[in-house]
Design a protein around this motif. Structure first.
Motif, short mmCIF file in Angstrom:
data_model
loop_
_atom_site.label_atom_id
_atom_site.label_comp_id
_atom_site.label_asym_id
_atom_site.label_seq_id
_atom_site.Cartn_x
_atom_site.Cartn_y
_atom_site.Cartn_z
N GLU A 61 1.05 -1.41 0.24
CA GLU A 61 -0.11 0.09 0.21
C GLU A 61 0.73 1.35 -0.55
N MET A 62 1.74 1.36 0.54
CA MET A 62 2.84 2.20 1.01
C MET A 62 4.26 2.37 -0.28
N MET A 63 3.93 1.41 -1.55
CA MET A 63 3.99 1.68 -2.37
C MET A 63 3.43 2.47 -3.25
N LEU A 64 2.19 2.00 -3.43
CA LEU A 64 1.30 1.90 -4.03
C LEU A 64 1.70 4.01 -3.77
N ASP A 65 1.11 4.20 -2.92
CA ASP A 65 1.44 5.80 -3.07
C ASP A 65 2.48 6.65 -3.24
N TRP A 66 3.58 5.91 -3.15
CA TRP A 66 4.46 6.89 -3.50
C TRP A 66 4.13 7.29 -4.85
N LEU A 67 4.86 6.22 -5.71
CA LEU A 67 4.32 5.87 -7.46
C LEU A 67 3.47 6.50 -7.75
N ALA A 68 2.20 6.81 -6.90
CA ALA A 68 0.73 7.51 -7.54
C ALA A 68 1.73 8.87 -7.41
N ALA A 69 2.58 9.10 -6.31
CA ALA A 69 2.38 10.29 -5.56
C ALA A 69 3.44 11.27 -6.64
N GLY A 70 3.88 10.23 -6.78
CA GLY A 70 4.83 10.68 -8.70
C GLY A 70 6.61 10.22 -8.12
N LEU A 71 7.26 9.06 -7.27
CA LEU A 71 8.31 8.33 -7.05
C LEU A 71 8.55 7.67 -8.39
N ASP A 72 8.94 7.74 -9.18
CA ASP A 72 9.65 7.00 -10.57
C ASP A 72 10.33 6.27 -10.65
N PRO A 73 10.00 5.35 -10.64
CA PRO A 73 10.94 4.03 -10.99
C PRO A 73 12.25 4.16 -12.16
N GLN A 74 11.55 4.93 -12.87
CA GLN A 74 12.82 5.38 -14.04
C GLN A 74 13.60 5.98 -13.41
N LYS A 75 13.53 6.81 -12.77
CA LYS A 75 14.76 8.23 -12.10
C LYS A 75 15.19 7.60 -10.90
N SER A 76 14.51 7.10 -9.80
CA SER A 76 14.67 6.94 -8.81
C SER A 76 14.59 5.17 -8.57
N ILE A 77 16.08 4.79 -7.39
CA ILE A 77 15.37 2.95 -7.02
C ILE A 77 14.49 3.13 -6.16
N LEU A 78 13.55 2.17 -6.34
CA LEU A 78 12.77 2.21 -4.85
C LEU A 78 12.44 0.74 -4.85
N PHE A 79 13.09 0.14 -3.36
CA PHE A 79 13.41 -1.11 -3.14
C PHE A 79 12.58 -0.88 -1.51
N VAL A 80 12.71 -2.00 -1.34
CA VAL A 80 12.72 -3.07 0.10
C VAL A 80 13.84 -3.44 0.78
N GLN A 81 13.95 -2.65 2.25
CA GLN A 81 15.39 -2.71 2.77
C GLN A 81 15.66 -4.64 2.82
N SER A 82 15.17 -5.43 3.18
CA SER A 82 15.36 -6.50 3.28
C SER A 82 15.51 -7.39 2.21
N HIS A 83 15.31 -6.61 0.70
CA HIS A 83 15.49 -6.93 -0.70
C HIS A 83 17.30 -7.02 -0.68
N VAL A 84 17.85 -6.56 -0.05
CA VAL A 84 19.02 -6.51 -0.28
C VAL A 84 19.62 -6.74 0.99
N PRO A 85 19.70 -7.77 1.16
CA PRO A 85 20.11 -8.44 2.71
C PRO A 85 21.66 -8.10 2.94
N GLU A 86 22.53 -7.33 1.99
CA GLU A 86 23.74 -6.92 2.42
C GLU A 86 23.69 -5.27 3.02
N VAL A 87 22.54 -5.25 3.11
CA VAL A 87 22.50 -4.00 4.20
C VAL A 87 23.39 -4.68 5.46
N MET A 88 22.39 -6.23 5.80
CA MET A 88 22.76 -6.55 7.67
C MET A 88 24.00 -7.03 7.52
N GLU A 89 24.55 -7.28 7.09
CA GLU A 89 25.69 -7.56 6.53
C GLU A 89 26.86 -6.31 7.57
#
Ligand code: SF4
Length: 328
Positions: A61-89
Motif C-alpha cells: 500500500e505504501m509503495m502504491l502511494d509513493w508511485l501515485a505521488a510521483g516517485l518514478d522507478p525510471q528515475k529513482s531506485i525504489l526497494f525494500v530494505q530486506s530485499h538487499v540483505p547486504e545491509v545486514m552484513e
C-alpha cells in the motif's frame, strides 16, 4: 555527476496527507536534482512491531502511494530494505566500530525503551547503526531529514568518520538536507498527524471519507459560537488550507477574523481543496492497484539495482577490514 540521496521510511501502510506534505512531495522534488534511492525499511520496523501480519500488505500500500505521488522507478531506485540483505552484513561490521556509549546516549532509544518496557530489544540499541548501514551502503552523500532526525544523522556521520579513520577513506559523510515543510498537525490539533493518534486523512481516502474526517477536525478552541471572531493563526484547519487552498488563505483569514465564515463552511472548503488536489493522485493509484504485479515488479527491479551498488561497497568494506585475502 548528480549527488546521491538516500532516504528510508518505515512501512506504515497507506500514507496520509501529513506524510505527503512532510516527506513524499520532497522525495518527488529531489528526483530532479539528485540520483535518489528510496527504501521501505522493513527491518527497522521489526524493532517495534510485534505483530507482522500486515507487513507485506503495508509495504504494498505504501509503495502504491509513493508511485501515485510521483516517485518514478525510471528515475529513482525504489526497494525494500530486506530485499538487499547486504545491509545486514554491513550493519554487523559497522557494529564493531561503534562504541556502545554512543548508542546508549541516543534520546530515541531511551524514549522507545520507555514506550515498550516489555520489549527493549537489541535492535532498538543498534537502530542508528542499521540506519548508518542503510545510508553508507549506497555511499549516499545527501539525506533528507527533519530537524528531529538531525542527531541520528550526526551519529551516522560519526560512525562513517570512525570507519574511515580506522580503515581508510571509504564512505562519504552524509550531509543533511533539511526539509522545508513544517510538521503537520493531526485533525485533533494536538499531535503530529500519525497513524498512532488516529488523527489523519489517508491520501487514498474517497472524497466522502475525506469530507467526513475533515468535519471532525478541531478548530480554534476559543471560537465557541458562530458569531465569535476566530483566530486562524491557532487553527489547524487554517494551516491545512495553506497547503490545499493556498490562493484562498488571505480571504479565509479575513472572514474568520470577522466571523463572516463559520468553521463548518471553512472545513467544507478544506475538504473540497483536499479532494481536488488529490484527484489525479487517486486516479493514478487506482490504475496502479489494478495491475496486481506492478508494485512487485518495481520492487524487484529496485532491489536488483540497489544490490549492484551494495555488493560493490560491501566487498570494499570487507577487503579494508581484512576479511578478504589481499593481493600480496
Ligand atoms: Fe479555523 Fe476556519 Fe474556523 Fe477560522 S473559520 S477557526 S480558520 S476552521
Amino acid at each position: 555527476m548528480k549527488k546521491r540521496v538516500f532516504s528510508g521510511a518505515r512501512p506504515t501502510g497507506r500514507q496520509h496527507i501529513g506524510n505527503y506534505i512532510g516527506a513524499i512531495q520532497n522525495y518527488v522534488a529531489l528526483q530532479k536534482e539528485y540520483e535518489c534511492i528510496y527504501c521501505i525499511v522493513d527491518i527497522h520496523a521489526l524493532t517495534t512491531l510485534e505483530n507482522t501480519d500486515r507487513l507485506q500488505q503495508d509495504i504494498h500500500e505504501m509503495m502504491l502511494d509513493w508511485l501515485a505521488a510521483g516517485l518514478d522507478p525510471q528515475k529513482s531506485i525504489l526497494f525494500v530494505q530486506s530485499h538487499v540483505p547486504e545491509v545486514m552484513e554491513l550493519y554487523t561490521l559497522l557494529g564493531m566500530v561503534t562504541p556502545l556509549g554512543w548508542l546508549m546516549r541516543v534520546p530515541t532509544f531511551k524514549e522507545k525503551a520507555r514506550m515498550q518496557p516489555h520489549n527493549v530489544n537489541y535492535g532498538l540499541v543498534g537502530y542508528p547503526v542499521l540506519m548508518t548501514a542503510d545510508i553508507v551502503l549506497y555511499k549516499a552523500e545527501v539525506v533528507p531529514v527533519g530537524e528531529d532526525q538531525l542527531p541520528h544523522l550526526e551519529l551516522a556521520r560519526e560512525i562513517a568518520r570512525r570507519f574511515n579513520s580506522l580503515f581508510g577513506p571509504t564512505f562519504p559523510e552524509p550531509q543533511a538536507k533539511l526539509t522545508s515543510f513544517p510538521m503537520v498537525l493531526g485533525l485533533n490539533g494536538a499531535q503530529k498527524m500519525g497513524k498512532s493518534y488516529d488523527n489523519y486523512v489517508e491520501l487514498a481516502a474517497t472524497p466522502e471519507e475525506t469530507y467526513k474526517l475533515v468535519m471532525t477536525a478541531v478548530t480554534d478552541p476559543a471560537r465557541k459560537y458562530r458569531s465569535d471572531p476566530g483566530h486562524p493563526e491557532v487553527c489547524n484547519v487554517f494551516s491545512l488550507h495553506g497547503f490545499f487552498n493556498p490562493d484562498s488563505t488571505d480571504e479565509i483569514a479575513v472572514e474568520c477574523h470577522s466571523a463572516k465564515i463559520g468553521c463548518v463552511d471553512c472545513k467544507k472548503l478544506l475538504a473540497e481543496g483536499i479532494n481536488s488536489k488529490l484527484a489525479a493522485f487517486r486516479e493514478k493509484r487506482a490504475s496502479f492497484a489494478a495491475e496486481p504485479q506492478y508494485v512487485a515488479e518495481v520492487l524487484a527491479d529496485g532491489a536488483e539495482r540497489a544490490k549492484v551498488i551494495a555488493e560493490r561497497t560491501l566487498a570494499e568494506v570487507k577487503e579494508k577490514m581484512g576479511l578478504l585475502p589481499r593481493d600480496v
